[in-house]
Design a protein around this motif. Structure first.
Motif, PDB file in Angstrom:
ATOM      1  N   GLY A 125       0.362  -1.200   0.207  1.00 15.60           N
ATOM      2  CA  GLY A 125      -0.348   0.040  -0.190  1.00 15.60           C
ATOM      3  C   GLY A 125       0.788   1.245  -0.268  1.00 15.60           C
ATOM      4  O   GLY A 125       2.120   1.313  -0.388  1.00 15.60           O
ATOM      5  N   SER A 126       0.394   2.433  -0.283  1.00 16.81           N
ATOM      6  CA  SER A 126       0.949   4.054  -0.158  1.00 16.81           C
ATOM      7  C   SER A 126       1.579   4.050   1.083  1.00 16.81           C
ATOM      8  O   SER A 126       1.092   3.537   2.133  1.00 16.81           O
ATOM      9  N   SER A 127       2.889   4.401   1.333  1.00 17.82           N
ATOM     10  CA  SER A 127       3.222   5.074   2.385  1.00 17.82           C
ATOM     11  C   SER A 127       3.634   3.854   3.382  1.00 17.82           C
ATOM     12  O   SER A 127       3.134   4.017   4.017  1.00 17.82           O
ATOM     13  N   ALA A 128       3.382   2.792   3.368  1.00 16.22           N
ATOM     14  CA  ALA A 128       3.756   1.772   3.400  1.00 16.22           C
ATOM     15  C   ALA A 128       4.643   1.359   4.356  1.00 16.22           C
ATOM     16  O   ALA A 128       5.073   1.464   5.570  1.00 16.22           O
ATOM     17  N   PHE A 129       5.958   1.586   3.692  1.00 12.67           N
ATOM     18  CA  PHE A 129       7.828   1.574   4.726  1.00 12.67           C
ATOM     19  C   PHE A 129       7.862   2.859   4.910  1.00 12.67           C
ATOM     20  O   PHE A 129       8.668   3.004   5.182  1.00 12.67           O
ATOM     21  N   ARG A 130       6.993   3.878   4.624  1.00 11.51           N
ATOM     22  CA  ARG A 130       8.030   5.320   4.959  1.00 11.51           C
ATOM     23  C   ARG A 130       8.288   6.223   5.716  1.00 11.51           C
ATOM     24  O   ARG A 130       7.518   5.975   7.029  1.00 11.51           O
ATOM     25  N   GLY A 131       9.207   6.425   5.516  1.00 13.63           N
ATOM     26  CA  GLY A 131      10.380   7.026   6.762  1.00 13.63           C
ATOM     27  C   GLY A 131      10.161   5.697   7.643  1.00 13.63           C
ATOM     28  O   GLY A 131      11.017   6.208   8.641  1.00 13.63           O
ATOM     29  N   CYS A 132      10.871   4.757   6.574  1.00 14.11           N
ATOM     30  CA  CYS A 132      11.217   3.617   7.935  1.00 14.11           C
ATOM     31  C   CYS A 132      13.031   3.681   7.407  1.00 14.11           C
ATOM     32  O   CYS A 132      13.792   3.088   7.074  1.00 14.11           O
ATOM     33  N   SER A 133      13.932   4.243   8.011  1.00 11.21           N
ATOM     34  CA  SER A 133      14.484   5.256   7.901  1.00 11.21           C
ATOM     35  C   SER A 133      16.316   4.449   8.414  1.00 11.21           C
ATOM     36  O   SER A 133      17.076   3.942   7.857  1.00 11.21           O
ATOM     37  N   SER A 134      15.844   3.582   9.394  1.00 12.16           N
ATOM     38  CA  SER A 134      17.089   2.169   9.594  1.00 12.16           C
ATOM     39  C   SER A 134      16.905   0.852   8.525  1.00 12.16           C
ATOM     40  O   SER A 134      17.191   0.223   9.066  1.00 12.16           O
ATOM     41  N   LEU A 135      15.359   0.873   7.395  1.00 10.65           N
ATOM     42  CA  LEU A 135      15.590  -0.426   6.947  1.00 10.65           C
ATOM     43  C   LEU A 135      16.280  -1.032   5.896  1.00 10.65           C
ATOM     44  O   LEU A 135      16.700  -0.116   5.408  1.00 10.65           O
ATOM     45  N   THR A 136      16.987  -1.297   6.033  1.00 11.35           N
ATOM     46  CA  THR A 136      18.347  -1.692   5.116  1.00 11.35           C
ATOM     47  C   THR A 136      18.028  -2.964   4.067  1.00 11.35           C
ATOM     48  O   THR A 136      18.547  -3.595   3.244  1.00 11.35           O
ATOM     49  N   ILE A 147       3.032  -1.773  -5.874  1.00 12.66           N
ATOM     50  CA  ILE A 147       3.431  -0.787  -5.011  1.00 12.66           C
ATOM     51  C   ILE A 147       3.323   0.628  -5.400  1.00 12.66           C
ATOM     52  O   ILE A 147       2.874   1.489  -6.130  1.00 12.66           O
ATOM     53  N   GLY A 148       2.742   0.962  -3.976  1.00 15.98           N
ATOM     54  CA  GLY A 148       1.400   2.089  -3.565  1.00 15.98           C
ATOM     55  C   GLY A 148       2.397   3.127  -3.517  1.00 15.98           C
ATOM     56  O   GLY A 148       3.817   3.127  -3.968  1.00 15.98           O
ATOM     57  N   SER A 149       1.641   4.581  -3.674  1.00 16.73           N
ATOM     58  CA  SER A 149       2.751   5.735  -3.867  1.00 16.73           C
ATOM     59  C   SER A 149       3.569   5.892  -2.249  1.00 16.73           C
ATOM     60  O   SER A 149       2.586   5.885  -1.434  1.00 16.73           O
ATOM     61  N   SER A 150       4.969   6.923  -2.688  1.00 16.25           N
ATOM     62  CA  SER A 150       5.542   6.934  -1.639  1.00 16.25           C
ATOM     63  C   SER A 150       5.590   5.213  -0.894  1.00 16.25           C
ATOM     64  O   SER A 150       5.955   5.610   0.613  1.00 16.25           O
ATOM     65  N   ALA A 151       5.343   4.154  -1.150  1.00 15.30           N
ATOM     66  CA  ALA A 151       5.793   2.971  -0.920  1.00 15.30           C
ATOM     67  C   ALA A 151       6.778   2.918   0.663  1.00 15.30           C
ATOM     68  O   ALA A 151       7.355   3.157   1.945  1.00 15.30           O
ATOM     69  N   PHE A 152       8.528   3.995  -0.322  1.00 14.99           N
ATOM     70  CA  PHE A 152       9.548   2.601   0.688  1.00 14.99           C
ATOM     71  C   PHE A 152       9.738   5.037   0.555  1.00 14.99           C
ATOM     72  O   PHE A 152      11.562   4.928   0.374  1.00 14.99           O
ATOM     73  N   SER A 153       9.288   5.894  -0.144  1.00 12.70           N
ATOM     74  CA  SER A 153      10.109   6.536   0.056  1.00 12.70           C
ATOM     75  C   SER A 153      10.628   7.230   1.625  1.00 12.70           C
ATOM     76  O   SER A 153      10.008   6.705   3.366  1.00 12.70           O
ATOM     77  N   GLY A 154      11.918   7.650   1.424  1.00 11.27           N
ATOM     78  CA  GLY A 154      12.537   7.758   2.784  1.00 11.27           C
ATOM     79  C   GLY A 154      13.293   7.100   3.468  1.00 11.27           C
ATOM     80  O   GLY A 154      13.587   6.867   4.540  1.00 11.27           O
ATOM     81  N   CYS A 155      13.146   5.677   2.472  1.00 13.44           N
ATOM     82  CA  CYS A 155      13.953   4.332   3.403  1.00 13.44           C
ATOM     83  C   CYS A 155      15.675   4.592   3.280  1.00 13.44           C
ATOM     84  O   CYS A 155      15.851   4.446   1.945  1.00 13.44           O
ATOM     85  N   SER A 156      16.332   5.422   3.917  1.00 13.01           N
ATOM     86  CA  SER A 156      17.606   5.997   3.609  1.00 13.01           C
ATOM     87  C   SER A 156      19.051   4.907   3.846  1.00 13.01           C
ATOM     88  O   SER A 156      19.334   5.580   3.339  1.00 13.01           O
ATOM     89  N   SER A 157      18.216   3.996   4.034  1.00 11.72           N
ATOM     90  CA  SER A 157      19.472   2.895   4.548  1.00 11.72           C
ATOM     91  C   SER A 157      19.182   1.707   3.540  1.00 11.72           C
ATOM     92  O   SER A 157      19.896   1.240   3.906  1.00 11.72           O
ATOM     93  N   LEU A 158      18.361   1.471   2.753  1.00  8.24           N
ATOM     94  CA  LEU A 158      18.168   0.696   1.415  1.00  8.24           C
ATOM     95  C   LEU A 158      19.105   0.990   0.359  1.00  8.24           C
ATOM     96  O   LEU A 158      19.320   2.133   0.456  1.00  8.24           O
ATOM     97  N   THR A 159      19.970  -0.162   0.508  1.00 13.16           N
ATOM     98  CA  THR A 159      20.907   0.023  -0.235  1.00 13.16           C
ATOM     99  C   THR A 159      21.240  -0.308  -2.005  1.00 13.16           C
ATOM    100  O   THR A 159      21.242  -0.384  -3.173  1.00 13.16           O
TER     101      THR A 159
END
Length: 445
Positions: A125-136, A147-159
């Motif tokens: 869904g939309s924003s499902a993982f949004r802002g999960c900054s430690s998600l690697t 995959i919804g809008s903004s689903a992974f937005s801001g997941c800064s630790s994903l490489t």
């Protein structure tokens, strides 16, 4: 005077009564508001805790035979650490298939580090993982189709992330501000990349856009200033909507890291000209035609330099053989056929030449000899070969010295000399009539 004082006192008492009555009414209204607020406070947990059940630390909503993973309450931040979502979950004696990760499920779960999604899930869904900054780490199974809008937005630790082949749609902003993302693969099922999809993915260095993508939204790769390698597999340039698809945002970044100046755009063989003139794509200074991209062979060039019909460029599928018919004009017969510089004249069958498997851009050079007896696809039996390639005229196979004269098509003599053995003569591009002894040839350079 005493009478006036009594009147003044009476008026004061009446005023105080009115003030007291007004204050009483206000207090009653305040009390009613307080009771109403108490009611809302009592009701709030019922609204906020909209999930049906918590099982092993995961919150679910149930509908029919299906379960949706959701959040605990509107404060979000319901999960942390490693989360493994099961394929099935049992509640009150009923087993449900977990098919959907709901909107905002892991929203701002800043301590969440890893999520395993089962093969039963079809939609994120939309924003499902949004802002999960430690998600690697997150594994998206092949069962997921959207995959919804903004689903992974801001997941800064994903490489890195791999989108499965089943996905048909990726929402706008889906990977926006994934500043640690360096590589992503998009499957062939995706036809459209939405607005701002990879906006501000500042560590992204490479992207592969599959053949299926026909359009790209505004700002899709905006400010991805470290993007150095772009593979676009569609021979037809995808339509770029809006503006600034790949542009960088600030003057400093634009001047120092402008993607259009420094990135190399790799396109299928034969499509460089189309990309060079297409909107947005035309701004790339480095466009390279590739015969092989992402493990798949694409079209390569087959250039035919034929004196009878001029110069023709074909695009043939790489890693495949190709058969070409070589026709001659009335009164001419084939003299020489070269394939990538190799004399293959004796391999012609009734004017047809079947090339070996083409693995690179290739070239065929054909020259003709005058044949008074009429059209002939077979070359002469002797070894005299006259042909032109790479701006030079070549003559080989002479048994003894001969006089050679070179004429333009309109009959103008350009040179004459006695030659023997193998001879090379520099000439400008064009079609020439070559006379060697008593034999006449037609050659194009």
């Amino acid at each position: 005077m005493q009478y006036c004082n009594m009147i003044f006192l009476t008026l004061c008492l009446e005023g105080c009564k009115k003030i007291a009555n007004f204050a009483g009414r206000i207090l009653k209204q305040i009390d009613m508001i307080r009771k109403f607020c108490s009611f809302l406070v009592a009701l709030l947990p019922m609204v906020a805790n909209a999930y049906n059940a918590e099982i092993n630390g995961i919150y679910y909503d149930f509908s029919g035979n299906y379960a949706t993973v959701t959040y605990k309450n509107t404060n979000y931040n319901s999960y942390s650490g490693t989360v493994v979502i099961p394929e099935f979950v049992t509640y009150n004696g009923t087993t449900y298939s977990v098919t959907y990760i709901g909107d905002y499920t892991f929203y701002i779960c800043s301590s969440l580090t890893s999520v395993t999604i089962p093969e039963s899930v079809t939609s994120i869904g939309s924003s499902a993982f949004r802002g999960c900054s430690s998600l690697t780490s997150v594994t998206i199974p092949s069962s997921v189709t959207s995959i919804g809008s903004s689903a992974f937005s801001g997941c800064s630790s994903l490489t890195s992330i791999t989108i499965p082949e089943g996905v048909t749609s990726i929402g706008s902003y889906a990977f926006e501000y994934c500043s640690g993302l360096t590589y992503i693969t998009i499957p062939e099922s995706v036809t459209y990349i939405g607005d701002y999809t990879f906006h501000n993915c500042s560590s992204l260095t490479s992207i592969t856009i599959p053949n299926s993508v026909t359009s790209i939204g505004s700002y899709a790769f905006y400010n991805c200033f470290r993007l150095m390698t772009i593979y676009c597999l569609n021979p037809i340039p995808p339509t770029c909507f809006g503006t600034r698809t790949f542009e960088c945002s600030t003057d400093y970044v634009r001047n120092c890291y402008d993607v259009y100046n420094y990135a190399t755009l790799h396109v299928p063989m034969g499509s460089k000209e189309a990309y060079s003139s297409a909107y947005e794509w035309r701004y790339f200074n480095k466009i390279k035609e590739d015969m092989e991209m992402n493990g798949e062979m694409y079209y390569t060039t087959l250039s035919v330099n034929q004196a009878g019909d001029g110069y023709v460029k074909h695009y043939v599928k790489a890693d495949e053989p190709y058969t070409l018919f070589i026709g001659s004009e009335v009164g001419m017969r084939i003299n020489t056929v070269l394939f990538n510089g190799e004399d293959v004249t004796d391999r012609l069958v009734d004017g047809y030449y079947t090339m070996p498997t083409i693995t690179r851009p290739s070239k065929i050079v054909v020259s003709f000899e005058q044949d008074p007896d009429g059209i002939s696809y077979a070359p002469a039996d002797d070894n005299l070969h006259v042909y032109g390639t790479e701006g030079s005229l070549y003559v080989s196979g002479l048994a003894e010295p001969q006089r050679m004269s070179v004429y333009t098509l309109d009959g103008k003599l350009t040179s004459t000399q006695t030659i023997e053995g193998d001879t090379k003569l520099k000439l400008n591009e064009g079609i020439y009539i070559i006379k060697v002894g008593e034999r006449t040839f037609k050659v194009q350079l």
